[in-house]
Scaffold this motif. Structure first.
Motif, PDB file in Angstrom:
ATOM      1  N   GLN A 300     -43.108  -6.152 -20.419  1.00 16.14           N
ATOM      2  CA  GLN A 300     -41.724  -6.002 -20.823  1.00 16.14           C
ATOM      3  C   GLN A 300     -41.379  -4.548 -21.140  1.00 16.14           C
ATOM      4  OE1 GLN A 300     -39.511  -8.695 -23.093  1.00 16.14           O
ATOM      5  NE2 GLN A 300     -40.860 -10.448 -22.769  1.00 16.14           N
ATOM      6  N   HIS A 301     -40.138  -4.372 -21.491  1.00 17.69           N
ATOM      7  CA  HIS A 301     -39.592  -3.060 -21.801  1.00 17.69           C
ATOM      8  C   HIS A 301     -40.357  -2.416 -22.971  1.00 17.69           C
ATOM      9  CE1 HIS A 301     -36.318  -0.128 -21.617  1.00 17.69           C
ATOM     10  NE2 HIS A 301     -36.309  -0.113 -22.933  1.00 17.69           N
ATOM     11  N   GLY A 302     -40.753  -1.158 -22.787  1.00 20.04           N
ATOM     12  CA  GLY A 302     -41.386  -0.405 -23.872  1.00 20.04           C
ATOM     13  C   GLY A 302     -42.792  -0.823 -24.221  1.00 20.04           C
ATOM     14  N   PHE A 303     -43.499  -1.465 -23.278  1.00 22.14           N
ATOM     15  CA  PHE A 303     -44.842  -1.963 -23.581  1.00 22.14           C
ATOM     16  C   PHE A 303     -45.775  -0.861 -24.070  1.00 22.14           C
ATOM     17  CE2 PHE A 303     -45.085  -0.617 -19.152  1.00 22.14           C
ATOM     18  CZ  PHE A 303     -46.319  -0.005 -19.060  1.00 22.14           C
ATOM     19  N   PHE A 304     -45.570   0.363 -23.606  1.00 26.64           N
ATOM     20  CA  PHE A 304     -46.491   1.470 -23.890  1.00 26.64           C
ATOM     21  C   PHE A 304     -46.367   1.970 -25.323  1.00 26.64           C
ATOM     22  CE2 PHE A 304     -42.814   2.417 -21.330  1.00 26.64           C
ATOM     23  CZ  PHE A 304     -42.089   3.294 -22.128  1.00 26.64           C
ATOM     24  N   THR A 305     -45.208   1.807 -25.965  1.00 29.09           N
ATOM     25  CA  THR A 305     -45.094   2.187 -27.377  1.00 29.09           C
ATOM     26  C   THR A 305     -45.284   0.987 -28.293  1.00 29.09           C
ATOM     27  OG1 THR A 305     -42.681   1.970 -27.284  1.00 29.09           O
ATOM     28  CG2 THR A 305     -43.599   4.161 -26.963  1.00 29.09           C
ATOM     29  N   ILE A 306     -44.943  -0.207 -27.804  1.00 29.50           N
ATOM     30  CA  ILE A 306     -45.143  -1.409 -28.620  1.00 29.50           C
ATOM     31  C   ILE A 306     -46.633  -1.669 -28.817  1.00 29.50           C
ATOM     32  CG2 ILE A 306     -44.830  -3.910 -28.681  1.00 29.50           C
ATOM     33  CD1 ILE A 306     -42.190  -3.474 -27.157  1.00 29.50           C
ATOM     34  N   ASP A 307     -47.415  -1.476 -27.753  1.00 28.95           N
ATOM     35  CA  ASP A 307     -48.871  -1.667 -27.837  1.00 28.95           C
ATOM     36  C   ASP A 307     -49.552  -0.500 -27.126  1.00 28.95           C
ATOM     37  OD1 ASP A 307     -51.432  -2.551 -28.152  1.00 28.95           O
ATOM     38  OD2 ASP A 307     -51.211  -4.373 -26.934  1.00 28.95           O
ATOM     39  N   PRO A 308     -49.587   0.674 -27.767  1.00 33.07           N
ATOM     40  CA  PRO A 308     -50.105   1.872 -27.102  1.00 33.07           C
ATOM     41  C   PRO A 308     -51.604   1.845 -26.842  1.00 33.07           C
ATOM     42  CG  PRO A 308     -49.616   2.333 -29.399  1.00 33.07           C
ATOM     43  CD  PRO A 308     -49.086   0.957 -29.125  1.00 33.07           C
TER      44      PRO A 308
END
Length: 329
Positions: A300-308
């Motif tokens: 989903q959107h923003g996966f890289f900051t939600i679960d870095p």
């Protein structure tokens, strides 16, 4: 309604709300919470140094600089990597912990100087304010390159290797900067732009895409929230076909004749913005631009900051690192 003799007065009520951070009321008043929507701990282990700098006195805007603690004047100079935060042009900040944690990772794993600027937010400051502030933030870097007055930055930064990335709304800003500056950004000399990284870029349009219309209603960035962000941020009286919103709108800049720097477009396969990101990359590539498109299936959107720390986020970091290496000469 609150009744009075001979007249009536409407009670003030909430018109719009964005992730508990922004509330807009019927009387036009706006309330912003100082608490970020991502209430996570900051992971500052000292391996990355950082500081805040005022880059636009007129609008009281600051940016946050990061560099690996191991970097020194005697070391090889480091590339400069802008990270422009997201938030639908309405919320977000360089100081939010999720943004700061991601910048720590970028500085450490890319071995780069990271520049994370704030920009004016809507609805108090509708577009094009955020785009103009992004431009001011890169003009600030040009001043640093010319003056070399801040040793904290100048001793370690390679002004000839600059990359601009943006997350969501920040990805939109990055695109608009790429189109405005052109290949290499000659107006920013001696700064040399090398490429752009658009992370789930926030583009829009008056006609819904398939991924917007059929995407999951419980998505992290659902259609109702997308519409709300645009309603609050597009210029008053305009639509989501505005040139700063829709790169291919009826009055948008024709990108075909432009000479653009290399662009990396990244999106999650379950992101409602997926189709717009894919169309953007496909069209630019067909027009001869150097564009790379990477889709992370099911994310989903923003996966890289939600679960870095996820495997997908780690893979994305390697892709960005390779893109920078490929476009550094």
């Amino acid at each position: 309604m609150a009744g009075t003799t001979g007249s009536s007065t409407a009670a003030t009520y909430e018109v719009d709300e964005c992730r508990g951070v922004l509330r807009v009321y019927s009387d036009g008043s706006i309330v912003r919470s100082s608490k970020p929507s991502f209430d996570v701990p900051v992971h500052d282990d000292g391996s990355v140094l950082w500081k805040d700098v005022l880059f636009d006195q007129a609008h009281d805007l600051r940016l946050r600089l990061y560099k690996p603690a191991s970097a020194s004047a005697s070391s090889a100079k480091l590339p400069i990597f802008y990270y422009i935060h997201g938030g639908g042009f309405c919320i977000g900040s360089r100081a939010w912990p999720n943004c700061q944690n991601y910048c720590f990772k970028l500085a450490s794993e890319l071995h780069a100087v990271v520049v994370s600027p704030d920009y004016r937010l809507a609805p108090e400051n509708r577009l094009p304010a955020a785009i103009e502030d992004g431009y001011t933030a890169v003009k600030w870097l040009q001043a640093q390159a010319l003056e070399a007055s801040d040793a904290w930055l100048a001793d370690v930064a390679d002004f000839g290797r600059v990359f601009i990335s943006g997350d969501s709304a920040g990805g939109n800003i990055a695109h608009n900067l790429a189109a405005r500056l052109g290949a290499g950004a000659p107006e920013l000399a001696p700064v040399v732009m090398r490429g752009y990284v658009l992370l789930a870029p926030f583009f829009g349009g008056t006609v819904w895409t398939k991924s917007e219309a059929e995407g999951p209603k419980d998505a992290f960035l659902n259609l109702e929230l997308i519409d709300r962000f645009w309603r609050l941020s597009v210029p008053t009286g305009d639509t989501t076909d505005h040139p700063l919103v829709n790169p291919f709108g009826p009055s948008s800049l024709d990108l075909r004749p432009l000479d653009l720097d290399p662009i990396l477009v990244v999106v999650g396969g379950a992101d409602l913005l997926k189709d717009r990101a894919e169309e953007y990359a496909t069209k630019l590539k067909a027009w001869g631009k150097k564009v790379e498109y990477v889709e992370f299936q099911g994310l989903q959107h923003g996966f890289f900051t939600i679960d870095p720390n996820s495997q997908d986020s780690k893979r994305l970091m390697l892709i960005i690192k390779r893109f920078m290496a490929d476009n550094s000469t």
